[in-house]
Write a protein that holds these residues in place. Structure first.
Motif, PDB file in Angstrom:
ATOM      1  N   GLU A 152      99.498 -36.520  12.248  1.00 54.23           N
ATOM      2  CA  GLU A 152      99.223 -37.778  13.050  1.00 54.23           C
ATOM      3  C   GLU A 152      98.749 -38.829  11.946  1.00 54.23           C
ATOM      4  O   GLU A 152      97.957 -38.643  11.095  1.00 54.23           O
ATOM      5  CB  GLU A 152      97.941 -37.753  13.829  1.00 54.23           C
ATOM      6  N   PHE A 153      99.880 -39.752  11.837  1.00 54.37           N
ATOM      7  CA  PHE A 153      99.592 -40.908  10.804  1.00 54.37           C
ATOM      8  C   PHE A 153      98.542 -42.022  11.308  1.00 54.37           C
ATOM      9  O   PHE A 153      98.772 -42.555  12.575  1.00 54.37           O
ATOM     10  CB  PHE A 153     101.015 -41.667  10.568  1.00 54.37           C
ATOM     11  N   LYS A 154      97.678 -42.194  10.547  1.00 52.85           N
ATOM     12  CA  LYS A 154      96.764 -43.389  10.771  1.00 52.85           C
ATOM     13  C   LYS A 154      96.964 -44.651  10.092  1.00 52.85           C
ATOM     14  O   LYS A 154      97.494 -44.529   8.973  1.00 52.85           O
ATOM     15  CB  LYS A 154      95.318 -42.934  10.310  1.00 52.85           C
ATOM     16  N   ILE A 155      97.583 -45.405  10.962  1.00 50.38           N
ATOM     17  CA  ILE A 155      98.301 -46.770  10.333  1.00 50.38           C
ATOM     18  C   ILE A 155      97.413 -47.940   9.924  1.00 50.38           C
ATOM     19  O   ILE A 155      96.905 -48.485  11.014  1.00 50.38           O
ATOM     20  CB  ILE A 155      99.660 -47.035  10.940  1.00 50.38           C
ATOM     21  N   ASP A 156      97.427 -48.603   8.783  1.00 50.73           N
ATOM     22  CA  ASP A 156      96.689 -49.581   8.474  1.00 50.73           C
ATOM     23  C   ASP A 156      97.485 -50.785   8.104  1.00 50.73           C
ATOM     24  O   ASP A 156      98.378 -50.548   7.325  1.00 50.73           O
ATOM     25  CB  ASP A 156      95.578 -49.511   7.672  1.00 50.73           C
ATOM     26  N   GLU A 157      97.645 -52.148   8.603  1.00 52.95           N
ATOM     27  CA  GLU A 157      98.076 -53.151   8.313  1.00 52.95           C
ATOM     28  C   GLU A 157      97.637 -53.938   7.096  1.00 52.95           C
ATOM     29  O   GLU A 157      96.490 -54.144   7.258  1.00 52.95           O
ATOM     30  CB  GLU A 157      98.513 -54.378   9.395  1.00 52.95           C
ATOM     31  N   VAL A 158      98.294 -54.003   5.969  1.00 54.18           N
ATOM     32  CA  VAL A 158      97.694 -54.663   5.011  1.00 54.18           C
ATOM     33  C   VAL A 158      98.312 -55.838   4.237  1.00 54.18           C
ATOM     34  O   VAL A 158      99.700 -55.913   4.557  1.00 54.18           O
ATOM     35  CB  VAL A 158      97.461 -53.603   3.899  1.00 54.18           C
ATOM     36  N   ASN A 159      97.719 -56.439   3.493  1.00 52.51           N
ATOM     37  CA  ASN A 159      98.448 -57.776   2.871  1.00 52.51           C
ATOM     38  C   ASN A 159      99.246 -57.492   1.635  1.00 52.51           C
ATOM     39  O   ASN A 159     100.227 -58.064   1.390  1.00 52.51           O
ATOM     40  CB  ASN A 159      97.466 -58.766   2.620  1.00 52.51           C
ATOM     41  N   GLU A 160      98.855 -56.482   1.105  1.00 49.53           N
ATOM     42  CA  GLU A 160      99.568 -55.866   0.067  1.00 49.53           C
ATOM     43  C   GLU A 160      99.691 -54.316  -0.201  1.00 49.53           C
ATOM     44  O   GLU A 160      98.765 -53.563   0.405  1.00 49.53           O
ATOM     45  CB  GLU A 160      99.159 -56.538  -1.222  1.00 49.53           C
ATOM     46  N   PRO A 161     100.494 -53.694  -0.963  1.00 44.69           N
ATOM     47  CA  PRO A 161     100.351 -52.305  -0.999  1.00 44.69           C
ATOM     48  C   PRO A 161      98.892 -51.596  -1.683  1.00 44.69           C
ATOM     49  O   PRO A 161      98.414 -52.332  -2.498  1.00 44.69           O
ATOM     50  CB  PRO A 161     101.274 -51.910  -2.024  1.00 44.69           C
ATOM     51  N   SER A 162      98.364 -50.897  -0.999  1.00 42.66           N
ATOM     52  CA  SER A 162      96.983 -50.419  -1.527  1.00 42.66           C
ATOM     53  C   SER A 162      97.083 -49.249  -2.652  1.00 42.66           C
ATOM     54  O   SER A 162      95.939 -48.784  -2.956  1.00 42.66           O
ATOM     55  CB  SER A 162      96.623 -49.359  -0.001  1.00 42.66           C
ATOM     56  N   PHE A 163      98.127 -49.218  -3.159  1.00 45.50           N
ATOM     57  CA  PHE A 163      98.407 -48.650  -4.522  1.00 45.50           C
ATOM     58  C   PHE A 163      99.220 -49.275  -5.475  1.00 45.50           C
ATOM     59  O   PHE A 163      99.938 -50.107  -5.133  1.00 45.50           O
ATOM     60  CB  PHE A 163      98.834 -47.022  -4.300  1.00 45.50           C
ATOM     61  N   ILE A 164      99.063 -48.959  -6.627  1.00 42.85           N
ATOM     62  CA  ILE A 164     100.016 -49.491  -7.792  1.00 42.85           C
ATOM     63  C   ILE A 164     101.065 -48.563  -8.207  1.00 42.85           C
ATOM     64  O   ILE A 164     102.256 -48.909  -8.431  1.00 42.85           O
ATOM     65  CB  ILE A 164      99.091 -50.077  -8.990  1.00 42.85           C
ATOM     66  N   LYS A 165     100.913 -47.232  -7.993  1.00 41.46           N
ATOM     67  CA  LYS A 165     101.736 -46.229  -8.370  1.00 41.46           C
ATOM     68  C   LYS A 165     101.863 -45.247  -7.252  1.00 41.46           C
ATOM     69  O   LYS A 165     101.212 -45.018  -6.334  1.00 41.46           O
ATOM     70  CB  LYS A 165     101.525 -45.449 -10.073  1.00 41.46           C
ATOM     71  N   ILE A 166     102.963 -44.505  -7.634  1.00 46.69           N
ATOM     72  CA  ILE A 166     103.155 -43.132  -6.644  1.00 46.69           C
ATOM     73  C   ILE A 166     103.014 -41.770  -7.237  1.00 46.69           C
ATOM     74  O   ILE A 166     103.562 -41.660  -8.447  1.00 46.69           O
ATOM     75  CB  ILE A 166     104.570 -43.044  -5.957  1.00 46.69           C
ATOM     76  N   HIS A 167     102.037 -41.017  -6.990  1.00 43.46           N
ATOM     77  CA  HIS A 167     101.864 -39.782  -7.512  1.00 43.46           C
ATOM     78  C   HIS A 167     102.183 -38.748  -6.217  1.00 43.46           C
ATOM     79  O   HIS A 167     101.600 -38.825  -5.425  1.00 43.46           O
ATOM     80  CB  HIS A 167     100.632 -39.537  -8.107  1.00 43.46           C
ATOM     81  N   VAL A 168     103.024 -37.588  -6.601  1.00 47.91           N
ATOM     82  CA  VAL A 168     103.062 -36.408  -5.528  1.00 47.91           C
ATOM     83  C   VAL A 168     102.859 -35.382  -6.496  1.00 47.91           C
ATOM     84  O   VAL A 168     103.901 -35.043  -7.376  1.00 47.91           O
ATOM     85  CB  VAL A 168     104.484 -36.394  -4.895  1.00 47.91           C
ATOM     86  N   ARG A 169     101.994 -34.380  -6.188  1.00 53.95           N
ATOM     87  CA  ARG A 169     101.519 -33.494  -7.139  1.00 53.95           C
ATOM     88  C   ARG A 169     101.480 -32.147  -6.213  1.00 53.95           C
ATOM     89  O   ARG A 169     100.993 -32.300  -4.979  1.00 53.95           O
ATOM     90  CB  ARG A 169     100.307 -33.809  -7.639  1.00 53.95           C
ATOM     91  N   TYR A 170     101.862 -31.053  -6.891  1.00 59.77           N
ATOM     92  CA  TYR A 170     101.734 -29.717  -6.299  1.00 59.77           C
ATOM     93  C   TYR A 170     100.450 -28.984  -6.667  1.00 59.77           C
ATOM     94  O   TYR A 170     100.149 -29.003  -7.961  1.00 59.77           O
ATOM     95  CB  TYR A 170     102.919 -28.614  -6.512  1.00 59.77           C
ATOM     96  N   LYS A 171      99.545 -28.813  -5.814  1.00 64.00           N
ATOM     97  CA  LYS A 171      98.365 -28.003  -6.072  1.00 64.00           C
ATOM     98  C   LYS A 171      98.125 -26.662  -5.566  1.00 64.00           C
ATOM     99  O   LYS A 171      98.919 -26.296  -4.461  1.00 64.00           O
ATOM    100  CB  LYS A 171      97.127 -28.919  -6.091  1.00 64.00           C
TER     101      LYS A 171
END
Length: 314
Positions: free
Chosen positions: A73-92
């Motif tokens: 279930e995605f919680k969606i917020d409308e924002v003026n600019e991206p909320s991050f600067i980079k993308i990290h996808v990690r396996y833990k």
């Protein structure tokens, strides 16, 4: 409509090819210009990603198309600019560290507390036979929490299992657990049930969904979020500010990370103390030789260290 969105989501689902899927997932995010943090483990997926409306739509379609994450279930917020600067996808090893010696002791895909939708939670939370339990860390509930909620003195969710004995006094009550988006409640409520608590519930979708569907009534303060916004408003009905500056005690909605990278403490700090201490949580941290420059936000991006060129061997 704003140009960007931020998606908060999780899904417990057994994954057999977690490391391979992590690489594929990162490739998709990069191809669509998405920024954020995603954790993938054998027990599921947990993430916050941000990008254009079109990119976020493509991302949600991608997650659902996999088939293993249909319960997301995605919680969606409308924002003026991206909320991050980079993308990290990690396996833990886990999407939320449980602190258990044997993480398989609980399985959120098999047993968790009963889901309460936001309006159901709002109707139940003030009953005499109910205890509302915040399962988040100290720095999160100091920023904001439900009125009269029981909070725990923990620095990380991995400390939660050690608190079970302290919670035993509530075994004859209905336990309503809550967290930011729901993911911690899945494990917390599962563990409570394993430990003999019989009547356990969880706020489905967490504080974020409660703000959208129940107008955040009786949530005091702001909700800490794990992106560069740091905290967001929730309550549209009876808002009140409860967080105070850790230095001078003045009421403030501002959360920072200490400018000393070896401390990096999540810390509520007013603007005046932030200026005086240059973004550090204490004089000691202000004087640290590696203290990062403070730009007034208290949010820092890790700077990759340069890689030394390889020297050819003859």
């Amino acid at each position: 409509m704003k140009a960007y969105q931020t998606l908060l989501y999780y899904c417990y689902s057994h994954i057999q090819d977690g490391e391979q899927y992590t690489a594929q997932h990162l490739k998709f995010c990069k191809a669509h210009g998405l920024k954020g943090r995603v954790i993938i483990a054998d027990e599921g997926i947990n993430g916050t990603v941000s990008g254009t409306v079109e990119a976020c739509k493509a991302y949600m379609d991608y997650v659902y198309a996999d088939g293993r994450f249909n319960a997301t279930e995605f919680k969606i917020d409308e924002v003026n600019e991206p909320s991050f600067i980079k993308i990290h996808v990690r396996y833990k090893s886990e999407i939320v560290y449980s602190g258990l010696k044997n993480p398989n002791y609980i399985d959120p895909t098999k047993q968790t507390g009963k889901y309460l939708e936001p309006k159901e939670f709002a109707e139940m939370k003030d009953r005499d036979d109910v205890v509302v339990l915040d399962v988040r860390s100290n720095y999160e509930h100091k920023m904001g929490k439900f009125k009269n909620a029981v909070t725990l003195d923990i620095d990380n969710f991995r400390d939660f299992p050690a608190m079970i004995n302290e919670l035993a006094q509530y075994k004859d009550k209905k336990i309503l657990t809550y967290c930011t988006g729901g993911i911690k409640c899945e494990k917390a409520s599962a563990l409570l049930l394993k430990e003999g608590f019989n009547d356990v519930y969880q706020l489905h979708g967490g504080i974020v969904k409660y703000g959208k569907e129940a107008d955040g009534k009786d949530f005091e303060g702001k909700c800490y979020v794990f992106d560069n916004r740091l905290a967001v408003d929730v309550n549209k009905v009876n808002p009140v500010l409860i967080s105070t500056c850790g230095n001078c005690g003045t009421t403030t909605p501002k959360m920072i990370n200490c400018a000393n990278p070896e401390c990096n403490k999540h810390f509520t700090q007013c603007a005046a103390c932030g200026e005086e201490l240059d973004g550090a949580c204490s004089i000691h941290c202000k004087e640290h030789p590696r203290k990062r420059p403070y730009d007034g936000t208290g949010y820092y991006v890790k700077i990759p260290q340069p890689v030394a060129p390889k020297v050819a061997r003859v």
